[in-house]
Enzyme design. Structure first.
Site, short mmCIF file in Angstrom:
data_model
loop_
_atom_site.label_atom_id
_atom_site.label_comp_id
_atom_site.label_asym_id
_atom_site.label_seq_id
_atom_site.Cartn_x
_atom_site.Cartn_y
_atom_site.Cartn_z
CD GLU A 51 -5.20 5.62 7.70
OE1 GLU A 51 -5.72 5.77 6.58
OE2 GLU A 51 -5.82 5.20 8.69
CB CYS A 70 -1.45 10.21 0.55
SG CYS A 70 -2.54 11.06 1.69
P1 NAD Z 1 7.86 5.49 4.12
O1 NAD Z 1 6.98 4.30 4.04
O2 NAD Z 1 9.18 5.45 3.48
O3 NAD Z 1 8.15 5.88 5.65
C1 NAD Z 1 7.12 6.19 6.55
C2 NAD Z 1 7.59 5.98 7.98
O4 NAD Z 1 7.88 4.61 8.18
C3 NAD Z 1 8.85 6.74 8.37
O5 NAD Z 1 8.68 7.25 9.67
C4 NAD Z 1 9.91 5.65 8.36
O6 NAD Z 1 10.99 5.90 9.23
C5 NAD Z 1 9.13 4.46 8.85
N1 NAD Z 1 9.69 3.16 8.49
C6 NAD Z 1 10.53 2.86 7.46
N2 NAD Z 1 10.79 1.53 7.45
C7 NAD Z 1 10.10 0.99 8.47
C8 NAD Z 1 9.95 -0.33 8.97
N3 NAD Z 1 10.56 -1.38 8.39
N4 NAD Z 1 9.16 -0.53 10.05
C9 NAD Z 1 8.52 0.49 10.64
N5 NAD Z 1 8.62 1.77 10.22
C10 NAD Z 1 9.39 2.02 9.14
O7 NAD Z 1 6.97 6.70 3.57
P2 NAD Z 1 7.47 8.19 3.27
O8 NAD Z 1 8.31 8.14 2.06
O9 NAD Z 1 7.96 8.81 4.52
O10 NAD Z 1 6.08 8.90 2.92
C11 NAD Z 1 5.52 8.95 1.65
C12 NAD Z 1 4.44 7.90 1.52
O11 NAD Z 1 3.45 8.10 2.51
C13 NAD Z 1 3.72 7.99 0.19
O12 NAD Z 1 3.50 6.69 -0.31
C14 NAD Z 1 2.40 8.63 0.57
O13 NAD Z 1 1.34 8.36 -0.31
C15 NAD Z 1 2.17 8.05 1.91
N6 NAD Z 1 1.21 8.87 2.65
C16 NAD Z 1 -0.04 8.37 2.90
C17 NAD Z 1 -0.97 9.16 3.55
C18 NAD Z 1 -2.35 8.66 3.85
O14 NAD Z 1 -3.03 9.29 4.65
N7 NAD Z 1 -2.82 7.60 3.27
C19 NAD Z 1 -0.62 10.45 3.94
C20 NAD Z 1 0.65 10.91 3.65
C21 NAD Z 1 1.58 10.11 3.01
#
Ligand code: NAD
Length: 474
Positions: free
Chosen positions: A228, A262
């Site tokens: 997502e 998002c």
């Molecule tokens: P991010 O991708 O930086 O991090 C998300 C999660 O992934 C965190 O828990 C982080 O620790 C973990 N992570 C980081 N590197 C990783 C790796 N290599 N392997 C596994 N896990 C890893 O995202 P963010 O900055 O926390 O959140 C913002 C983003 O989330 C925006 O792009 C937003 O659009 C998206 N988002 C999407 C939805 C949806 O429902 N589609 C909802 C909310 C946010």
């Protein structure tokens, strides 16, 4: 174990430190979840619903503790309470629908003498990796349907917003039946990777770049992976639409949670002949919104949760201005007592050669672009690698619906924005483009994502004779 630290979005201070869970700790949590899953799955839907309802009641008792920690994590007040409340609503909804979704199917097949039973076998341990913008809701949005389906879950929230985990874990512990059933591990990407290496299915909510890493790690193990991801959601305002209504709704979507959503509306296409009036209305409404500062309980726009995000938003605005866009209102990162804020921002004259119209912004910004024909509006809305949600405003719901049907997005709100929030358990939606992969996350059927469908096929008649082989050979 390594120590991680978190910044307070209202003060800019590093005021919280915690130990990240390493691979050994993650494996221990997954092992415990695997052991607990057998009994959890066998206990049946009614029992699982009862236990989760118990937890929902416990969350209400723990509301203040959890919401207070969430408020420090995110710098906002009201939404923190809404996040805790949302868990109870979701539990109620899934519990209500689960018996129907998993109702036994047993019937004759098309072949004579053969009937079958459908069995649903939960993936034992589901891993959930969540982002910082809605730390609580997005840790459980996918965990709850998995739990109802009979899986146990290990959740890894974002390291950017870690404070709510302690009171959350206390509330889970207060329900003894949840021992091993819901576990929370803490850490950054390394902990996330360790989780993917150990679970049977992974659900990830976050950015596209991290989503790609998650998908690659899941592919190495051939485990299902639901992603997502981000959005760059468009709104189209047709000539003849109620402009005041459109401006209110679009602005609300764009600045809710400081635009750190998002499915926030992040680009607007408006018919040329109503463009000037629409921008005027939008700017007037935007200028009237206040920061949640100094009082967190007042105003509409809070601080950026993640410091780096303020720089990304400012960079996109600079790029847009340099390419000819005009900032009508807002647009400056303001520092107050260490917190970074931006007032509701309206940008006119945006084009698709600006990052502001092509890359996710995640800030309280509404860029506007005029269009001449409906075909052009649809082409512009679909000129994106994203496809989470969209909105169309038209003179009638029917006319708007005809345009909405041509927009590539998982859900299109008509004459409003953010309507998917109102129908979590009705309808289904799947992301288009790079906004995600996997079956619908909405609708009761989302519980089906967490089971394997197995067929038990019975032959009540004769088996085919061996002679059939030679007949087939002939
Ligand atoms: P991010 O991708 O930086 O991090 C998300 C999660 O992934 C965190 O828990 C982080 O620790 C973990 N992570 C980081 N590197 C990783 C790796 N290599 N392997 C596994 N896990 C890893 O995202 P963010 O900055 O926390 O959140 C913002 C983003 O989330 C925006 O792009 C937003 O659009 C998206 N988002 C999407 C939805 C949806 O429902 N589609 C909802 C909310 C946010």
């Amino acid at each position: 174990m390594s120590e991680l630290q978190a910044r307070n979005p209202r003060t800019g201070q590093i005021d919280y430190r915690f130990e990240a869970d390493d691979a050994a700790a993650v494996n221990a949590a997954v092992g415990k979840a695997r052991a607990a899953q057998v009994g959890w799955a066998q206990s049946g839907i009614a029992h699982r619903a009862e236990v989760l309802h118990k937890w929902a009641a416990q969350l209400q008792r723990d509301m203040e503790k959890i919401a207070t920690a969430l408020s420090i994590d995110t710098g906002r007040a009201r939404i923190s309470h809404e996040e805790v409340d949302a868990i109870g609503h979701m539990i109620h909804g899934y519990a209500e629908h689960a018996e129907k979704v998993f109702a036994p199917v047993s019937r004759a097949s098309g072949a004579p003498d053969i009937d079958f039973e459908q069995q649903y076998v939960p993936y034992p341990v589901v891993g959930v990796i969540s982002p910082w913008n809605f730390p609580m809701v997005l840790s459980f949005f996918d965990a709850l349907p998995a739990l109802m389906a009979g899986c146990t879950v290990v959740v890894k929230p974002s390291e950017v917003t870690p404070r709510f985990v302690e009171p959350l874990v206390e509330s889970i512990r207060a329900v003894p039946e949840l021992d091993g059933v819901i576990q929370v591990v803490r850490g950054d990407g390394a902990t996330g990777q360790a989780l993917i290496a150990a679970v049977d299915l992974i659900v990830f909510t976050g950015s596209i770049p991290t989503g790609l890493k998650v998908a690659q790690a899941a592919a190495q193990r051939l485990i299902p992976c639901f992603l997502e991801l981000g959005g760059k959601d468009p709104a189209i305002v047709l000539a003849g639409a109620d402009l005041d209504r459109a401006a209110t709704s679009i602005l609300r979507s764009a600045v809710y949670n400081t635009g750190q959503v998002c499915y926030a509306i992040e680009r607007v296409y408006v018919a040329e002949k109503v463009h000037a009036e629409f921008v005027r209305l939008l700017a007037e409404k935007a200028a009237a919104l206040a920061l949640n500062y100094p009082d967190m309980g007042r105003g509409e726009i809070g601080p950026f949760i993640f410091e780096r995000q303020a720089g990304i938003v400012a960079g996109q605005l600079r790029d847009a201005e340099a390419k000819g866009a005009r900032i009508v209102t807002g647009g400056t990162v303001e520092e107050h007592d260490g917190g970074l804020y931006m007032r509701a921002t309206v940008v006119d004259g945006a084009t698709h050669d600006m990052e502001l119209m092509t890359e996710e912004t995640f800030g309280p910004v509404v860029p506007v672009m005029a269009f001449d024909t409906v075909d052009e509006a649809v082409r512009l809305a679909n000129d994106t690698r994203y496809g989470l949600t969209a909105a169309v405003f038209g003179p009638t719901p029917e006319e708007a619906t005809r345009v909405a049907a041509r927009v590539n997005a998982g859900a299109v709100s008509i004459n409003d924005t953010d309507l998917p929030r109102a129908i979590t358990l009705d309808g289904e939606k799947m992301a288009f483009g790079m906004s995600g992969i996997g079956g619908s996350r909405y609708g009761a059927s989302t519980m089906m994502r967490y089971v394997r469908k197995k067929a038990l096929i019975r032959n009540h008649g004769e088996v085919k004779p061996l002679a059939v082989l030679s007949e087939e050979d002939a």
